[in-house]
Design a protein around this motif. Structure first.
Motif, mmCIF file in Angstrom:
data_model
loop_
_atom_site.group_PDB
_atom_site.id
_atom_site.type_symbol
_atom_site.label_atom_id
_atom_site.label_comp_id
_atom_site.label_asym_id
_atom_site.label_seq_id
_atom_site.Cartn_x
_atom_site.Cartn_y
_atom_site.Cartn_z
ATOM 1 N N GLY A 185 0.887 -1.207 -0.059
ATOM 2 C CA GLY A 185 -0.285 0.083 0.176
ATOM 3 C C GLY A 185 1.270 1.438 -0.133
ATOM 4 O O GLY A 185 0.774 2.276 -0.547
ATOM 5 N N GLY A 186 2.154 1.292 0.262
ATOM 6 C CA GLY A 186 2.540 1.837 0.038
ATOM 7 C C GLY A 186 2.528 3.423 1.099
ATOM 8 O O GLY A 186 2.262 3.195 2.927
ATOM 9 N N ALA A 187 2.616 4.857 0.765
ATOM 10 C CA ALA A 187 1.663 5.897 1.648
ATOM 11 C C ALA A 187 0.680 5.475 2.278
ATOM 12 O O ALA A 187 0.483 6.016 3.677
ATOM 13 C CB ALA A 187 1.176 7.064 0.366
ATOM 14 N N PHE A 188 -0.639 4.719 1.399
ATOM 15 C CA PHE A 188 -1.378 4.199 2.245
ATOM 16 C C PHE A 188 -1.177 3.405 3.728
ATOM 17 O O PHE A 188 -1.788 4.124 4.637
ATOM 18 C CB PHE A 188 -2.549 3.581 1.625
ATOM 19 N N ASP A 189 0.082 2.705 4.000
ATOM 20 C CA ASP A 189 0.322 1.939 4.707
ATOM 21 C C ASP A 189 0.915 2.931 5.899
ATOM 22 O O ASP A 189 0.902 3.096 6.878
ATOM 23 C CB ASP A 189 0.604 0.816 4.265
ATOM 24 N N TYR A 190 2.077 3.511 4.762
ATOM 25 C CA TYR A 190 2.527 4.496 6.321
ATOM 26 C C TYR A 190 1.661 5.634 7.131
ATOM 27 O O TYR A 190 1.884 5.838 8.271
ATOM 28 C CB TYR A 190 3.745 5.184 5.509
ATOM 29 N N ALA A 191 0.988 6.190 6.371
ATOM 30 C CA ALA A 191 -0.156 7.775 6.899
ATOM 31 C C ALA A 191 -1.462 6.500 7.758
ATOM 32 O O ALA A 191 -0.983 7.257 8.650
ATOM 33 C CB ALA A 191 -0.654 7.839 6.094
ATOM 34 N N HIS A 192 -1.564 5.488 7.559
ATOM 35 C CA HIS A 192 -2.379 4.747 8.451
ATOM 36 C C HIS A 192 -1.557 4.433 9.407
ATOM 37 O O HIS A 192 -2.297 4.590 10.382
ATOM 38 C CB HIS A 192 -2.635 3.338 7.922
ATOM 39 N N ARG A 193 -0.426 3.781 9.540
ATOM 40 C CA ARG A 193 0.386 3.917 11.148
ATOM 41 C C ARG A 193 0.546 5.233 11.905
ATOM 42 O O ARG A 193 0.413 4.967 13.108
ATOM 43 C CB ARG A 193 1.298 3.195 10.682
ATOM 44 N N ALA A 194 0.772 6.043 10.941
ATOM 45 C CA ALA A 194 1.067 7.012 11.081
ATOM 46 C C ALA A 194 0.262 8.538 12.014
ATOM 47 O O ALA A 194 0.370 8.976 13.303
ATOM 48 C CB ALA A 194 2.492 7.946 10.710
ATOM 49 N N LEU A 195 -0.595 8.431 10.682
ATOM 50 C CA LEU A 195 -1.661 9.908 11.582
ATOM 51 C C LEU A 195 -3.323 8.833 11.736
ATOM 52 O O LEU A 195 -4.194 10.069 11.973
ATOM 53 C CB LEU A 195 -1.656 10.357 10.169
ATOM 54 N N ALA A 218 7.920 1.777 -3.276
ATOM 55 C CA ALA A 218 7.768 1.185 -2.248
ATOM 56 C C ALA A 218 6.681 1.125 -2.872
ATOM 57 O O ALA A 218 7.064 -0.525 -1.759
ATOM 58 C CB ALA A 218 7.170 2.973 -1.766
ATOM 59 N N ASN A 219 5.138 0.086 -3.461
ATOM 60 C CA ASN A 219 4.355 -0.084 -3.752
ATOM 61 C C ASN A 219 5.023 -1.236 -4.062
ATOM 62 O O ASN A 219 3.935 -2.042 -4.129
ATOM 63 C CB ASN A 219 3.403 0.368 -4.633
ATOM 64 N N VAL A 220 5.585 -1.641 -4.606
ATOM 65 C CA VAL A 220 6.244 -3.425 -4.803
ATOM 66 C C VAL A 220 7.733 -3.487 -3.273
ATOM 67 O O VAL A 220 8.355 -4.659 -3.708
ATOM 68 C CB VAL A 220 6.816 -3.490 -5.958
ATOM 69 N N ALA A 221 7.740 -3.009 -2.650
ATOM 70 C CA ALA A 221 8.041 -3.553 -1.303
ATOM 71 C C ALA A 221 7.983 -5.082 -1.007
ATOM 72 O O ALA A 221 9.131 -5.704 -0.100
ATOM 73 C CB ALA A 221 7.537 -2.879 -0.225
ATOM 74 N N ALA A 240 2.222 -0.351 -10.254
ATOM 75 C CA ALA A 240 2.248 0.220 -9.081
ATOM 76 C C ALA A 240 0.927 0.730 -9.188
ATOM 77 O O ALA A 240 -0.035 0.065 -7.462
ATOM 78 C CB ALA A 240 2.849 1.646 -9.360
ATOM 79 N N ALA A 241 -0.042 0.747 -9.786
ATOM 80 C CA ALA A 241 -1.592 1.342 -9.836
ATOM 81 C C ALA A 241 -2.251 -0.028 -9.064
ATOM 82 O O ALA A 241 -2.980 0.193 -8.829
ATOM 83 C CB ALA A 241 -1.986 1.562 -10.694
ATOM 84 N N GLY A 242 -1.618 -1.146 -9.560
ATOM 85 C CA GLY A 242 -1.849 -2.005 -9.394
ATOM 86 C C GLY A 242 -2.413 -3.174 -7.298
ATOM 87 O O GLY A 242 -3.200 -3.555 -6.916
ATOM 88 N N ARG A 243 -0.944 -2.232 -7.306
ATOM 89 C CA ARG A 243 -0.261 -2.899 -6.319
ATOM 90 C C ARG A 243 -1.740 -1.834 -5.241
ATOM 91 O O ARG A 243 -1.874 -2.189 -3.851
ATOM 92 C CB ARG A 243 0.968 -2.287 -5.245
ATOM 93 N N ALA A 244 -1.415 -0.831 -4.991
ATOM 94 C CA ALA A 244 -2.325 0.649 -4.691
ATOM 95 C C ALA A 244 -3.947 0.243 -4.251
ATOM 96 O O ALA A 244 -4.063 0.002 -3.109
ATOM 97 C CB ALA A 244 -2.429 2.150 -5.410
ATOM 98 N N THR A 245 -4.647 -0.532 -5.454
ATOM 99 C CA THR A 245 -5.815 -0.591 -5.090
ATOM 100 C C THR A 245 -5.762 -1.849 -4.926
ATOM 101 O O THR A 245 -6.961 -2.506 -3.914
ATOM 102 C CB THR A 245 -6.421 -1.153 -7.157
ATOM 103 N N PHE A 246 -5.077 -3.238 -4.525
ATOM 104 C CA PHE A 246 -5.264 -4.409 -4.077
ATOM 105 C C PHE A 246 -5.393 -4.302 -3.029
ATOM 106 O O PHE A 246 -5.582 -4.655 -2.080
ATOM 107 C CB PHE A 246 -3.492 -5.037 -5.039
#
Length: 431
Positions: free
Chosen positions: A73-83, A206-209, A293-299
């Protein structure tokens, strides 16, 4: 079923470099030059200098987050944890908008390139076929997709070096200095989206981490080397393209590099046609990479229940987010049929800037609230580099909203609808 939502780890640092450069390289071939009528040579150059610095500092901060939290999820996962869940959702939504809206703009450019060779086939038809072909390749497997990406990215980088090699000996300083700053300081701010287009999409690494072998070590190598490669290519291409005939020559075309080259070698030469063909490789590299990358964000949104759960399922045979990829293709073709490439670029850039701002805020928050979180890589020059990047991103966002009020309204309208959907229809899940 957990097994149905796990991605395979197959990517090493070279593949990541290929993805990082590939996501972005089409920005060297078209799009950036549309900033020249806004700012002239110097206006766009100053804007690009600050945006490039922002990207360098942002990239290494984003690396820290990607290594500490290696999820799709990239930015989604980081912001979810932080904010928290709400801002996490908005970060994920803005990332999705960026990755969903950039590919149709590039698909249109691919169509325009092919249309040169096959004038009887419409640009839109070619662009739609491109969506089908590269979505299918992405479904087939991440390793195959990344290998293909690496192959065409190397080709596209080589061609930019050839272009610079042919044009730089003919560079005239007067072409860089004549009428270089026609609109003054205003031009610096007006050309911001086109400076961003030079680098837009690098954060997709970051989305393929989750699909990276030893992400803690390899992401830094792949991400960092990709960013430095792009800064070098950006400076080289900018100076070479404008230096042969002045900014007015290349300012309005969808294919500025062939136009600059034709000033020297003419339109009927092997070199000219080679640039036209390999320029297409650059576009395909970015188009294909951003679909990945978009596939991973939607996934990831499907996996946590923010989108329908079907999008969070991995294909049993190919181990890729097939349903997410097909859904994104539908959205991309819908955007493509609007026929508004310039506007789509601006909306993708707005999405990117808000993504950078929320990610940098998440970075600061996690440094404070979770100082002991394992960070296999730590970004340097803290907090000054990150504060600089955040400042530039905020200024860029304000100037983009100021120069594109209607598009900003559309963008924030989409965000508001998403937020209402989240507020009233979704039960937030813990990640």
């Amino acid at each position: 079923d957990l097994m149905n939502s796990k991605l395979d780890r197959t990517l090493g640092p070279l593949m990541l470099w290929g993805l990082g450069v590939g996501y972005v390289i089409s920005g060297m071939y078209f799009g950036w030059n549309l900033g020249l009528p806004q700012g002239g040579t110097l206006g766009l150059a100053i804007s690009t200098f600050f945006i490039a610095l922002m990207y360098v500092f942002f990239t290494f901060s984003y690396c820290e987050l990607a290594c500490a939290i290696p999820k799709a999820g990239g930015a989604f996962d980081y912001a979810h944890r932080a904010l928290g869940a709400e801002l996490g959702f908005l970060a994920g939504l803005t990332q999705w908008i960026e990755f969903a809206f950039a590919p149709p703009a590039i698909a249109y450019a691919i169509g325009a390139y092919f249309h040169e060779f096959f004038p009887s086939i419409s640009i839109t038809a070619i662009a739609i076929v491109a969506f089908f072909i590269f979505t299918a390749l992405n479904i087939w497997g991440v390793r195959a997709a990344a290998r293909f990406e690496l192959f065409i990215t190397i080709f596209a980088v080589f061609e930019l070096l050839v272009f610079a090699g042919v044009t730089l000996p003919h560079l005239q300083v007067k072409n860089l200095t004549t009428n270089a700053f026609p609109f003054g300081v205003k031009g610096i701010f007006a050309s911001v989206p086109f400076a961003i287009w030079f680098f837009l999409g690098i954060e997709g690494v970051a989305n393929v981490a989750e699909e990276t072998i030893n992400p803690q070590r390899n992401i830094v190598k792949g991400f960092g080397s990709a960013m430095l490669t792009l800064v070098f290519l950006c400076a080289l291409t900018f100076v070479a393209a404008v230096g042969v005939g002045g900014w007015e020559v290349v300012s309005t075309s969808d294919s500025p590099l062939p136009l600059a080259l034709s000033q020297i070698v003419g339109r009927d030469t092997v070199l000219y046609h080679m640039l036209l063909t390999i320029g297409l490789f650059g576009l395909i590299a970015s188009f294909h990479g951003l679909l990945l990358a978009a596939g991973r964000a939607t996934f990831e949104f499907g996996r946590v229940g923010y989108f329908p759960r079907i999008f969070g399922v991995v294909h049993p045979r190919f181990r890729t987010p097939a349903a997410a990829l097909v859904a994104n293709m539908g959205v991309g073709i819908f955007a493509l049929l609007s026929g508004k490439t310039g506007e789509i670029i601006v909306i993708a850039c707005l999405g990117a800037l808000i993504l950078y701002i929320l990610s940098l805020v998440s970075f600061f928050k996690l440094r404070r609230s979770e100082p002991d979180m394992p960070r296999p890589f730590r970004a340097g020059f803290y907090p000054y580099a990150q504060a600089f990047a955040l400042g530039v991103a905020i200024v860029a966002l304000v100037s983009m909203v100021g120069f594109n009020p209607v598009l900003a309204l559309i963008y924030f309208g989409i965000m508001a609808l998403g937020w209402l959907f989240y507020k009233f229809l979704i039960r937030p899940t813990s990640l």
